[in-house]
Design a protein around this motif. Sequence first.
Motif, PDB file in Angstrom:
ATOM      1  N   GLY A   1       0.790  -1.217   0.000  1.00 29.54           N
ATOM      2  CA  GLY A   1       0.000   0.000   0.000  1.00 29.54           C
ATOM      3  C   GLY A   1       0.823   1.268   0.000  1.00 29.54           C
ATOM      4  O   GLY A   1       0.273   2.358   0.197  1.00 29.54           O
ATOM      5  N   ASN A   2       2.148   1.149  -0.201  1.00 27.44           N
ATOM      6  CA  ASN A   2       3.033   2.330  -0.156  1.00 27.44           C
ATOM      7  C   ASN A   2       2.750   3.191   1.070  1.00 27.44           C
ATOM      8  O   ASN A   2       2.773   4.424   1.009  1.00 27.44           O
ATOM      9  CB  ASN A   2       2.870   3.168  -1.431  1.00 27.44           C
ATOM     10  N   THR A   3       2.504   2.506   2.203  1.00 25.97           N
ATOM     11  CA  THR A   3       2.172   3.217   3.443  1.00 25.97           C
ATOM     12  C   THR A   3       2.963   2.609   4.587  1.00 25.97           C
ATOM     13  O   THR A   3       3.025   1.381   4.741  1.00 25.97           O
ATOM     14  CB  THR A   3       0.669   3.106   3.756  1.00 25.97           C
ATOM     15  N   VAL A   4       3.586   3.480   5.378  1.00 24.56           N
ATOM     16  CA  VAL A   4       4.300   3.060   6.587  1.00 24.56           C
ATOM     17  C   VAL A   4       3.487   3.509   7.793  1.00 24.56           C
ATOM     18  O   VAL A   4       3.148   4.689   7.914  1.00 24.56           O
ATOM     19  CB  VAL A   4       5.719   3.666   6.637  1.00 24.56           C
ATOM     20  N   VAL A   5       3.177   2.549   8.662  1.00 26.47           N
ATOM     21  CA  VAL A   5       2.385   2.840   9.857  1.00 26.47           C
ATOM     22  C   VAL A   5       3.229   2.498  11.090  1.00 26.47           C
ATOM     23  O   VAL A   5       3.739   1.374  11.208  1.00 26.47           O
ATOM     24  CB  VAL A   5       1.070   2.030   9.877  1.00 26.47           C
ATOM     25  N   VAL A   6       3.357   3.464  11.992  1.00 30.46           N
ATOM     26  CA  VAL A   6       4.112   3.255  13.235  1.00 30.46           C
ATOM     27  C   VAL A   6       3.095   3.004  14.344  1.00 30.46           C
ATOM     28  O   VAL A   6       2.361   3.901  14.749  1.00 30.46           O
ATOM     29  CB  VAL A   6       4.984   4.484  13.573  1.00 30.46           C
ATOM     30  N   ARG A   7       3.042   1.750  14.819  1.00 35.71           N
ATOM     31  CA  ARG A   7       2.026   1.404  15.805  1.00 35.71           C
ATOM     32  C   ARG A   7       2.446   0.170  16.591  1.00 35.71           C
ATOM     33  O   ARG A   7       3.474  -0.440  16.306  1.00 35.71           O
ATOM     34  CB  ARG A   7       0.692   1.140  15.104  1.00 35.71           C
ATOM     35  N   LYS A   8       1.618  -0.193  17.572  1.00 34.69           N
ATOM     36  CA  LYS A   8       1.836  -1.395  18.365  1.00 34.69           C
ATOM     37  C   LYS A   8       0.900  -2.492  17.894  1.00 34.69           C
ATOM     38  O   LYS A   8      -0.231  -2.228  17.508  1.00 34.69           O
ATOM     39  CB  LYS A   8       1.624  -1.101  19.852  1.00 34.69           C
ATOM     40  N   MET A   9       1.412  -3.714  17.941  1.00 29.99           N
ATOM     41  CA  MET A   9       0.660  -4.872  17.487  1.00 29.99           C
ATOM     42  C   MET A   9       0.099  -5.628  18.686  1.00 29.99           C
ATOM     43  O   MET A   9       0.568  -5.468  19.822  1.00 29.99           O
ATOM     44  CB  MET A   9       1.572  -5.805  16.676  1.00 29.99           C
ATOM     45  N   PRO A  10      -0.915  -6.470  18.466  1.00 30.18           N
ATOM     46  CA  PRO A  10      -1.451  -7.279  19.571  1.00 30.18           C
ATOM     47  C   PRO A  10      -0.373  -8.168  20.184  1.00 30.18           C
ATOM     48  O   PRO A  10       0.503  -8.679  19.483  1.00 30.18           O
ATOM     49  CB  PRO A  10      -2.547  -8.114  18.905  1.00 30.18           C
ATOM     50  N   GLU A  11      -0.442  -8.341  21.483  1.00 31.45           N
ATOM     51  CA  GLU A  11       0.533  -9.181  22.175  1.00 31.45           C
ATOM     52  C   GLU A  11       0.491 -10.601  21.634  1.00 31.45           C
ATOM     53  O   GLU A  11      -0.568 -11.172  21.400  1.00 31.45           O
ATOM     54  CB  GLU A  11       0.241  -9.193  23.675  1.00 31.45           C
ATOM     55  N   GLY A  12       1.697 -11.162  21.429  1.00 29.86           N
ATOM     56  CA  GLY A  12       1.791 -12.525  20.922  1.00 29.86           C
ATOM     57  C   GLY A  12       1.865 -12.630  19.416  1.00 29.86           C
ATOM     58  O   GLY A  12       2.003 -13.738  18.876  1.00 29.86           O
ATOM     59  N   THR A  13       1.790 -11.497  18.712  1.00 29.70           N
ATOM     60  CA  THR A  13       1.893 -11.527  17.246  1.00 29.70           C
ATOM     61  C   THR A  13       3.251 -12.090  16.844  1.00 29.70           C
ATOM     62  O   THR A  13       4.288 -11.610  17.293  1.00 29.70           O
ATOM     63  CB  THR A  13       1.730 -10.114  16.662  1.00 29.70           C
ATOM     64  N   PRO A  14       3.283 -13.124  15.977  1.00 36.78           N
ATOM     65  CA  PRO A  14       4.586 -13.673  15.559  1.00 36.78           C
ATOM     66  C   PRO A  14       5.273 -12.741  14.558  1.00 36.78           C
ATOM     67  O   PRO A  14       4.619 -12.138  13.704  1.00 36.78           O
ATOM     68  CB  PRO A  14       4.208 -15.017  14.916  1.00 36.78           C
ATOM     69  N   PHE A  15       6.601 -12.628  14.686  1.00 37.43           N
ATOM     70  CA  PHE A  15       7.362 -11.772  13.773  1.00 37.43           C
ATOM     71  C   PHE A  15       8.746 -12.370  13.592  1.00 37.43           C
ATOM     72  O   PHE A  15       9.441 -12.657  14.572  1.00 37.43           O
ATOM     73  CB  PHE A  15       7.467 -10.352  14.341  1.00 37.43           C
ATOM     74  N   VAL A  16       9.147 -12.570  12.337  1.00 34.79           N
ATOM     75  CA  VAL A  16      10.456 -13.164  12.027  1.00 34.79           C
ATOM     76  C   VAL A  16      11.441 -12.035  11.738  1.00 34.79           C
ATOM     77  O   VAL A  16      11.250 -11.249  10.810  1.00 34.79           O
ATOM     78  CB  VAL A  16      10.370 -14.124  10.826  1.00 34.79           C
TER      79      VAL A  16
END
Length: 821
Positions: A289-304
């Motif tokens: 989406g050519n969009t950068v969003v600075v935010r917090k994710m739900p706890e436990g979200t997997p991220f590599v």
Amino acid sequence: MKISYNWLRDYLDTNLSIEELSHLLTDIGLEVEAVETFESLKGGLKGVVTGEVITCERHPNADKLSVTTVDVGGADLLHIVCGAPNVAAGQKVVVATTGTIIHKGDESFEIRKSKIRGEVSEGMICAEDELGVGDSHDGIMVLPSDVKIGIPAAEYFGVTNDVVFEIGLTPNRADAASHLGVARDLAAALTARHPEHRTAGVRKPDVSGFKPDNNNLPVAVIVEDAMACPRYSGITVSGIKVGPSPAWLADRLKAIGVRPVNNVVDVTNYVLFEYGQPLHAFDAAQIAGNTVVVRKMPEGTPFVTLDEVERKLGAEDLMICSSSEPMCIAGVFGGIRSGVSGSTTAVFLESACFNPVSVRKTSKLHMLKTDASFRFERGTDPEITVTALKRAALLIKEICGGEISTGVVDVYPEPVIHRRINLSYDYVNRFTGQEIPEADIKVILKGLEIGIVSESAGGLELDIPPFKVDVFGIADVIEEILRIYGYNKIEAGDKLNSSISYHQRPDREKLQNLVADYLSSNGFNEIMTNSLSSSAYYEGGAWFDPEKCVKMLNPLSRELDVMRQTLLFSGLESVAYNLNRRQLNLKFYEFGTVYEQTGANVKGDIVRSYREQKLLALFVTGRLVPESWYNSESSADFYQLRSYVTALLAKTGIDQRRLQVAESLPPFFTAGSVYTLNGKAIYCIGRLHVKLLKQFGIGQPVFYAGIHWDNLIGVIRNHSVSYSEVSRFPEVRRDLALVLDKSVKYADLEAVAFRTGKQLLKKVNLFDVYEGDKIEAGKKSYAISFILQDETKTLTDKEIDKFMDRLAAALETETGARVRR
């Protein structure tokens, strides 16, 4: 932190030697812990020069060798035997002269004058891999025909030689976590201390030429949490070609210990160590989406992450996301999918300011320490984000090609407000105890880029830039002035002001040193262990109550998740560590604090409270004395340890005879005793349980004493020490052999003896124990010596015999002991 001398010279002119520069850096608070040399090629090609092959003939005694004469610009031609198939007369070559050290991988060898198959060889004509400038070993390197002969190979190949300062940066000096930051401090010091450098200043990189080439790749930025991200700046560069970095850039990074990755990533790292502003490069094609969003994710979200490890995000982790998924842990580590790769043709560059507390918590949660998090945790300058971004964009365009495809996107809703501090000249002089010239103060402040808003006859109104994260008040400003002015220039005054301090009785530190000296002089080694311990030691409650553990809210690891309740476990870890390294005879002691959680029932609710106590722990295992032909093979035992403890208590003025023996015994002892005084535990001592030792992998007996240091101090506080003159009258010794039940303790006999003897009996000592067929079953025989002395006269035989009869009668009445005739 590593600082490159060559890199510093880009921003600062100085003729100081490396030694002088090291001293100056340390003097201004940037302590130089080490100075290293860096060479882009190992050995720096010292002794290697360019030359020309004048003649080349076949070796008379070897078909595959050639005998050459080579001109390297000296008075004589060099005779060199060469085995390369492509060597020929007229070639320009690279020659390692005699004495040169050739580095090939991890191996090295010296070029020496020698004879090869009967022909003299005075050097070596080199191949690429022998110099480290390439991988080819098909033949010697042949240089272009226009190369001058006799020039150093290091000059021809552009070998980089550098000096690197290892600086021990303190946590408050985030402003110096970059080459420009260090250069700023040096420039201020040079200007203030050296008149010839009065106009010295820092040359900052020129970014005035920055301008967008087009607006073909706009990326929108949305910041949902302005508290965690006060400022976010970004820009796109398209049409780039990802590949290796040029030598100058790679060498700069390698000099400070950073491994080059590719030209884009290397530029972001270069700007990081230049400005102290972390940057991150995203593959623009991966930004949905050519969009950068600075935010917090739900706890436990997997991220590599980039290291290919899947992590579960915390509720407070700030993330850099596209419109559909997270791409990067803000200020800490990038994601594997959005990073720059060989197929990347466009990048979005991020330059942001993140909340230090937010980054510190995230970094600690995921146990990730990076160069970026190091700086964000200490505080970065929100006013440098755009400048650093422009610098990086221009470098990428220069090195990687491409176009700047958007203007700078800058989300900065609440610009930081600069702190204002009023500085009084008079206060500076009173604070330092010495008059510092006003002109010097202003020169220093200007050099440190602390703004002067207004000036009066008595002082200055200062504007504190946000990169000075540790300057909050006038004392901080004076500290900045003094470290640049020079603490060594502040003279010690004739008058010393001091306040009267009260020392509690007894002096805890003095008493601890007294005991420590005693133990050390008797062969004990002091250990210092971690106050954090593993909850696994307390599980099941076999040794200590797990409910009393003080748990860490955010433990570093499973092995360090509770505060220790005892010094026993950490001491046994030290014992096991030494035994595993064949150090079998050990005597350890440790002073340390232990912690426990207690609970009280207040109106039906359990109110938690915490208690700290100081203990002294002693451990003994192995042989009593080192092995020798004249020493017995006796091992450490309970009685040896008890003798140390008794003597230790005597050092503090406590007589062992004043202590009572408690009935209960800690579960970690197979045998031992607990001693109390007035209901308070003083110490426990005994042999440790085999099951406990097995838990630590210890296969030999260990004896332990735990002294309640705080309780001991309390006893000593109410104890007065008196001196009595050495008696002029002699001591008398009498011995008794007593037959008694096996259940009777020696301590009981000793107590009866002193009650009977009062002032006459001075010492009692058990010197022999017998159990055997010469006495009846269930009995034992003690041989005890009694030392008698009267302080006023010499004892007569009649008085001695009368006392001994009375003592024998008392022992028989109170303990059932019978004098053995």
